[in-house]
Design an enzyme around this catalytic site. Structure first.
Site, short mmCIF file in Angstrom:
data_model
loop_
_atom_site.label_atom_id
_atom_site.label_comp_id
_atom_site.label_asym_id
_atom_site.label_seq_id
_atom_site.Cartn_x
_atom_site.Cartn_y
_atom_site.Cartn_z
N HIS A 56 20.72 35.98 23.04
CA HIS A 56 20.41 35.48 24.38
C HIS A 56 21.66 35.59 25.25
O HIS A 56 22.77 35.70 24.73
CB HIS A 56 19.96 34.02 24.31
CG HIS A 56 18.62 33.82 23.69
ND1 HIS A 56 17.88 32.69 23.91
CD2 HIS A 56 17.87 34.61 22.86
CE1 HIS A 56 16.74 32.76 23.24
NE2 HIS A 56 16.72 33.93 22.59
N GLU A 58 23.37 33.45 27.05
CA GLU A 58 24.40 32.43 26.87
C GLU A 58 25.16 32.63 25.56
O GLU A 58 26.39 32.51 25.52
CB GLU A 58 23.77 31.02 26.88
CG GLU A 58 23.10 30.65 28.18
CD GLU A 58 21.63 31.01 28.26
OE1 GLU A 58 20.91 30.40 29.04
OE2 GLU A 58 21.18 31.93 27.53
N CYS A 86 17.75 27.61 26.64
CA CYS A 86 16.77 27.26 25.61
C CYS A 86 17.45 26.34 24.59
O CYS A 86 18.67 26.16 24.63
CB CYS A 86 16.23 28.53 24.95
SG CYS A 86 17.40 29.29 23.79
N CYS A 89 20.43 28.09 22.80
CA CYS A 89 21.59 28.29 23.67
C CYS A 89 22.26 26.97 24.03
O CYS A 89 23.49 26.88 24.07
CB CYS A 89 21.18 29.05 24.93
SG CYS A 89 20.67 30.75 24.57
#
Length: 159
Positions: A56, A58, A86, A89
């Site tokens: 992801h 991040e 999320c 993250c």
């Protein structure tokens, strides 16, 4: 830090999300890690291009920031992300000890375009035996021995 600077950092995260989404790297997510008013790392979603469900924006930005600073702690840093993090993250941000999170789109906005994390948020507070993915504890003395060894290890680096 001024609101203008924060907006500039967020705009960069959004630019990364658009650029790499259009380039086929993955979903529409971008992030930058900032320390002392400077971007120290950038990240974007690479889930589909790297075949890595943890890639992801991040997490990618955090990995790059830690590499750039040669440290597992990003204390004193902020993260600007094009979308509310999320659960994975958010956990990574806490583990990295980032001081502050700025985000643009909300998790409801993400859910509306097919990135719905509500299942994970709902699963976390459940008892282990009530979760959708079975979680089974196996009690092995070898596991306890390793933890005991860590506890007494004189040269351990706490994190």
């Amino acid at each position: 830090m001024t609101a203008d600077r924060r907006d500039d950092f967020m705009r960069r995260a959004i630019e990364l999300s658009a650029e790499h989404m259009r380039g086929g790297s993955g979903g529409p997510f971008g992030a930058v890690v900032v320390r002392d008013g400077e971007i120290i790392a950038e990240g974007w979603n690479c889930v589909t291009s790297a075949n890595d469900p943890t890639a992801h924006a991040e997490v990618t930005a955090i990995r790059r920031a830690c590499e750039a600073t040669q440290s597992f702690s990003l204390e004193g840093s902020e993260i600007y992300t094009s979308c509310e993090p999320c659960p994975m993250c958010l956990s990574a941000i806490y583990w990295a000890r980032i001081d502050r999170i700025y985000f643009a789109n909300s998790r409801a906005d993400a859910a509306a375009i097919g990135f719905d994390d509500s299942l994970i948020y709902d699963e976390i507070p459940k008892a282990l035996d009530k979760r959708l993915v079975p979680i089974i504890k196996l009690d092995l003395p070898e596991a306890e021995a390793v933890f005991s060894e860590w506890q007494s290890k004189p040269d351990k680096i706490r994190y």
